[in-house]
Scaffold this active site. Structure first.
Site, PDB file in Angstrom:
ATOM      1  CE  LYS A   1      -3.054   4.191  -1.807  1.00 15.70           C
ATOM      2  NZ  LYS A   1      -2.869   5.140  -0.751  1.00 15.70           N
TER       3      LYS A   1
ATOM      4  CG  ASP B   1       3.110  -0.499  -5.314  1.00 16.97           C
ATOM      5  OD1 ASP B   1       1.884  -0.655  -5.186  1.00 16.97           O
ATOM      6  OD2 ASP B   1       3.826   0.057  -4.465  1.00 16.97           O
TER       7      ASP B   1
ATOM      8  CE1 TYR C   1       6.031   5.446   1.583  1.00 11.25           C
ATOM      9  CE2 TYR C   1       3.736   5.159   0.930  1.00 11.25           C
ATOM     10  CZ  TYR C   1       4.722   5.140   1.903  1.00 11.25           C
ATOM     11  OH  TYR C   1       4.399   4.807   3.196  1.00 11.25           O
TER      12      TYR C   1
HETATM   13  N1  PLP Z   1       2.356   1.413  -2.765  1.00 10.58           N
HETATM   14  C1  PLP Z   1       1.864   2.554  -3.254  1.00 10.58           C
HETATM   15  C2  PLP Z   1       1.981   2.844  -4.708  1.00 10.58           C
HETATM   16  C3  PLP Z   1       1.225   3.464  -2.399  1.00 10.58           C
HETATM   17  O1  PLP Z   1       0.757   4.619  -2.901  1.00 10.58           O
HETATM   18  C4  PLP Z   1       1.108   3.143  -1.034  1.00 10.58           C
HETATM   19  C5  PLP Z   1       0.450   4.068  -0.116  1.00 10.58           C
HETATM   20  O2  PLP Z   1       0.032   5.131  -0.432  1.00 10.58           O
HETATM   21  C6  PLP Z   1       1.644   1.931  -0.577  1.00 10.58           C
HETATM   22  C7  PLP Z   1       2.247   1.074  -1.464  1.00 10.58           C
HETATM   23  C8  PLP Z   1       1.520   1.544   0.866  1.00 10.58           C
HETATM   24  O3  PLP Z   1       0.215   1.221   1.157  1.00 10.58           O
HETATM   25  P1  PLP Z   1      -0.324   1.327   2.667  1.00 10.58           P
HETATM   26  O4  PLP Z   1      -0.331   2.771   3.025  1.00 10.58           O
HETATM   27  O5  PLP Z   1      -1.692   0.695   2.625  1.00 10.58           O
HETATM   28  O6  PLP Z   1       0.625   0.540   3.504  1.00 10.58           O
END
Ligand code: PLP
Length: 418
Positions: free
Chosen positions: A254, A226, A144
């Site tokens: 985060k 990511d 994700y």
């Molecule tokens: N990338 C990863 C690996 C994530 O776990 C998340 C959210 O949980 C995101 C991107 C998206 O981040 P945000 O919820 O701050 O938009």
């Protein structure tokens, strides 16, 4: 009494908010029952509107590595809020945060701060496409990267948006090689969570990230890590220090916002400098580099740098997971526990042979039973079997021992007999 109040709160929420929530997994759809309405939180604990206390292992989906309402973060935020909540122009704090990120993660030479991980990923992929002048991106199933049209599979998305997204099974290097070979004429890059955290925690097989690096070098692809979850979570230098593999672009979120909305992406100068105002790749945000977020983030990273809590966090996580494993064995429960650093997931087996390296697998009924046992006893895990759980520096050995004791009781009461 508590259930009645929760019901009432959720019913009221559902009257005005879609599904009663502002982000879907909070609705408890995956585990059933009522979400916990939180009143406040401190350290490792959540306190509900119903007056209950929970040891929290969700920690705002991994954002709160120092636990809730850390006194030094609260103090920084109080100071910051008095100076103003948003300026819409530059502050020296933003430079400080970017400098800390650059010094922590050697593959990052330049940074752009955003308001969310989603925006960070969007920026990184836009850059990868502009840099390579190619369109296609490989992503991995079960991962994700935020609610981004071309990375999601749901209604409402133009078919054309998805045609350049190629989906590959996680940890399957042969399949990546095949896909790269097939699409290399129009392939911009590969995006991966170096440790998957959105199908439960799934570790990269030894050598998998290294092979992705080699393949990206060979075919001039932009390798995007990511690290929205793993950034400053696995170690201070993030997964790239942990696995000793460098990305071309890195997405963060985060932890770097100290519990406030945030994101960032960064990487090699020659790619990053394609961004406006230096280059022609557009990316912007009214609240990007917001002074409250940056103040909380800076303080969080300073505490992590000075305290270097990573070894201790990893040991505590291992202690918790090894104990759960032993209890499962004692009650002959088929359970696979994946953990690394301070993240972990429990998978209840529903088949004899399961490949935990690539596949989502979870006995939904057992997980639900386990989950509600935990809630009843005051333990809050992430409310889905395909999400990660986390430890913070606020978790004490007493919290962990209490959790182990409760899991022993739950396995005995709700799982083993059935
Ligand atoms: N990338 C990863 C690996 C994530 O776990 C998340 C959210 O949980 C995101 C991107 C998206 O981040 P945000 O919820 O701050 O938009």
């Amino acid at each position: 009494m508590a259930i009645n109040l929760s019901k009432q709160l959720f019913q009221e929420a559902k009257r005005y908010l879609v599904g009663g929530v502002n982000s879907p997994v909070r609705s408890f759809k995956a585990v059933g029952g009522l979400p916990v309405f939180v009143n406040h939180a401190q350290g490792s604990k959540l306190y509900s509107e119903c007056g209950r206390e929970f040891i929290d292992y969700c920690l705002s989906w991994g954002a709160l590595i120092l636990g809730h309402a850390h006194p030094e973060i609260v103090k920084k935020l109080q100071d910051a809020v008095r100076r103003g909540t948003s300026f819409g122009t530059v502050t020296k704090l933003e430079t400080e945060l970017a400098k800390i990120i650059v010094e922590a993660i050697p593959s990052i030479e330049k940074v752009r701060l955003t308001n969310s991980g989603t925006e960070a990923v969007m920026g990184a992929i836009r850059l990868a496409r502009a840099y390579t002048k190619k369109n296609k991106i490989i992503k991995f199933s079960g991962s994700y990267h935020g609610s981004i049209d071309y990375l999601l599979d749901c209604d409402g998305i133009l078919k054309d948006f998805k045609k350049d997204t190629i989906i590959c099974p996680y940890n399957n290097i042969e399949r990546v090689q095949e896909l790269v070979e097939k699409h290399k004429g129009d392939l911009a890059g590969i995006i991966i969570e170096p440790v998957a955290g959105n199908m439960g925690v799934v570790l990269p097989k030894p050598g998998f990230l290294e092979e992705l690096r080699k393949l990206s070098d060979k075919h001039s692809l932009v390798l995007i890590f990511d690290e929205v979850i793993t950034g400053f979570r696995l170690t201070y230098g993030s997964s790239q220090e942990y696995f000793k593999v460098k990305a071309d672009l890195t997405c963060l979120g985060k932890i770097i916002g100290g519990g406030l909305p945030c994101g960032a992406f960064g990487g090699r100068k020659e790619i990053m400098e394609l961004l406006v105002p230096q280059g022609s790749v557009y990316q912007a945000g009214t609240f990007s580099g917001n002074p409250l977020t940056v103040s909380a983030g800076l303080q969080t990273l300073k505490i992590l740098f000075e305290g270097n809590p990573y070894k201790k966090l990893e040991e505590l996580t291992k202690y918790l997971c090894e104990n759960i494993r032993q209890i499962a064995e004692k009650f002959e429960i088929k359970l696979k526990i994946n953990f690394i650093g301070s993240m972990f997931s429990l998978f209840f087996a529903n088949r004899e042979i399961i490949d935990y390296n690539t596949a989502k697998t979870q006995d939904a009924d057992l997980f639900k039973r386990f989950y509600h046992g935990l809630l009843k006893e005051g333990i809050y895990f992430s409310p889905s079997g395909f999400e990660a759980n986390f430890l913070s520096t606020a978790h004490t050995i007493e919290d962990i021992d209490k959790t182990i004791e409760i899991i022993n009781k739950i396995f005995k009461t709700y799982i083993a007999k059935n």
